[in-house]
Motif scaffolding. Structure first.
Motif, PDB file in Angstrom:
ATOM      1  N   SER A  70      45.255  58.055  28.198  1.00 15.10           N
ATOM      2  CA  SER A  70      45.688  58.962  26.864  1.00 15.10           C
ATOM      3  C   SER A  70      44.891  58.353  25.529  1.00 15.10           C
ATOM      4  O   SER A  70      44.145  59.204  24.792  1.00 15.10           O
ATOM      5  N   VAL A  71      44.719  56.965  25.233  1.00 13.61           N
ATOM      6  CA  VAL A  71      44.089  56.596  24.328  1.00 13.61           C
ATOM      7  C   VAL A  71      42.401  56.757  24.138  1.00 13.61           C
ATOM      8  O   VAL A  71      41.796  57.091  23.283  1.00 13.61           O
ATOM      9  N   LEU A  72      42.035  56.566  25.315  1.00 13.43           N
ATOM     10  CA  LEU A  72      40.448  56.670  25.745  1.00 13.43           C
ATOM     11  C   LEU A  72      40.117  58.165  25.603  1.00 13.43           C
ATOM     12  O   LEU A  72      38.793  58.340  25.471  1.00 13.43           O
ATOM     13  N   GLY A  73      41.149  58.896  25.992  1.00 16.00           N
ATOM     14  CA  GLY A  73      40.466  60.402  26.078  1.00 16.00           C
ATOM     15  C   GLY A  73      40.155  61.161  24.459  1.00 16.00           C
ATOM     16  O   GLY A  73      39.972  62.138  24.548  1.00 16.00           O
ATOM     17  N   VAL A  74      40.765  60.498  23.742  1.00 12.03           N
ATOM     18  CA  VAL A  74      40.491  60.802  22.186  1.00 12.03           C
ATOM     19  C   VAL A  74      39.240  60.429  21.780  1.00 12.03           C
ATOM     20  O   VAL A  74      38.864  58.974  21.471  1.00 12.03           O
ATOM     21  N   PRO A  75      38.333  61.327  21.166  1.00 15.30           N
ATOM     22  CA  PRO A  75      36.933  60.886  20.767  1.00 15.30           C
ATOM     23  C   PRO A  75      37.123  60.080  19.398  1.00 15.30           C
ATOM     24  O   PRO A  75      38.210  60.021  18.714  1.00 15.30           O
ATOM     25  N   ARG A  76      36.505  58.883  19.170  1.00 11.85           N
ATOM     26  CA  ARG A  76      36.482  57.998  18.233  1.00 11.85           C
ATOM     27  C   ARG A  76      35.044  57.759  17.619  1.00 11.85           C
ATOM     28  O   ARG A  76      34.005  57.777  18.294  1.00 11.85           O
ATOM     29  N   ILE A  77      35.075  57.288  16.490  1.00  4.68           N
ATOM     30  CA  ILE A  77      33.740  57.083  16.125  1.00  4.68           C
ATOM     31  C   ILE A  77      33.512  55.549  16.116  1.00  4.68           C
ATOM     32  O   ILE A  77      34.339  54.579  15.807  1.00  4.68           O
ATOM     33  N   ASP A  78      32.282  55.051  16.498  1.00  2.00           N
ATOM     34  CA  ASP A  78      31.983  53.700  16.606  1.00  2.00           C
ATOM     35  C   ASP A  78      31.726  53.026  15.606  1.00  2.00           C
ATOM     36  O   ASP A  78      31.708  53.749  14.439  1.00  2.00           O
ATOM     37  N   ARG A  79      31.440  51.595  15.547  1.00  2.00           N
ATOM     38  CA  ARG A  79      31.524  50.931  14.116  1.00  2.00           C
ATOM     39  C   ARG A  79      30.235  51.248  13.415  1.00  2.00           C
ATOM     40  O   ARG A  79      30.247  51.095  12.177  1.00  2.00           O
ATOM     41  N   THR A  80      29.084  51.649  13.825  1.00  2.00           N
ATOM     42  CA  THR A  80      28.012  51.964  13.276  1.00  2.00           C
ATOM     43  C   THR A  80      28.044  53.417  12.520  1.00  2.00           C
ATOM     44  O   THR A  80      27.381  53.850  11.772  1.00  2.00           O
ATOM     45  N   GLY A  81      29.010  54.348  12.803  1.00  2.00           N
ATOM     46  CA  GLY A  81      29.119  55.422  12.318  1.00  2.00           C
ATOM     47  C   GLY A  81      28.243  56.547  13.007  1.00  2.00           C
ATOM     48  O   GLY A  81      28.077  57.550  12.242  1.00  2.00           O
ATOM     49  N   ARG A  82      27.525  56.231  14.049  1.00  2.00           N
ATOM     50  CA  ARG A  82      26.527  56.848  14.303  1.00  2.00           C
ATOM     51  C   ARG A  82      26.615  57.698  15.781  1.00  2.00           C
ATOM     52  O   ARG A  82      26.248  58.275  16.251  1.00  2.00           O
TER      53      ARG A  82
END
Length: 116
Positions: A70-82
């Motif tokens: 459930s948690v990993l199915g949601v897209p997230r932005i990495d630390r670099t913002g790229r």
């Protein structure tokens, strides 16, 4: 990513984690471009799954797998913002870890290659 050992709530147990990481470029982020944006996306996934598994008992691995999916199915932005990252084809199993004391008790003569 395959067979990554992750901590659990118990010090003597770890989880074995595998998944397929997907990512998309977010365009121009701040600073210099990342040489390996896929690696940065994988790191974002690992950060998230480590937060989840650190609070889970090994005997609750079935529920934890659904929580991780459930948690990993949601897209997230990495630390670099790229890079935008998410994961699928997730496998989470409990892997017993031998204590350091037990390993320390072994003597050099007791360690043999398989087949000897």
């Amino acid at each position: 990513m395959n067979d990554v050992l992750l901590g659990s709530v118990r010090e003597d147990y770890q989880f074995l984690f595998s998944c397929t990481v997907f990512w998309l470029s977010c365009g121009n982020g701040p600073g210099l471009p990342h040489a390996k944006p896929g690696a940065s996306a994988a790191d974002a996934i690992l950060d998230e799954v480590m937060r989840v598994t650190a609070t889970v008992r090994p005997d609750d691995v079935s529920r934890a797998q659904y929580q991780v999916m459930s948690v990993l199915g949601v897209p997230r932005i990495d630390r670099t913002g790229r890079a935008q990252a998410w994961a699928d084809h997730i496998s989470l199993t409990a892997a017993a870890v031998e204590s350091a004391a037990a390993v320390g008790d072994l003597e050099a003569g007791d360690i043999r290659a398989v087949g000897q």
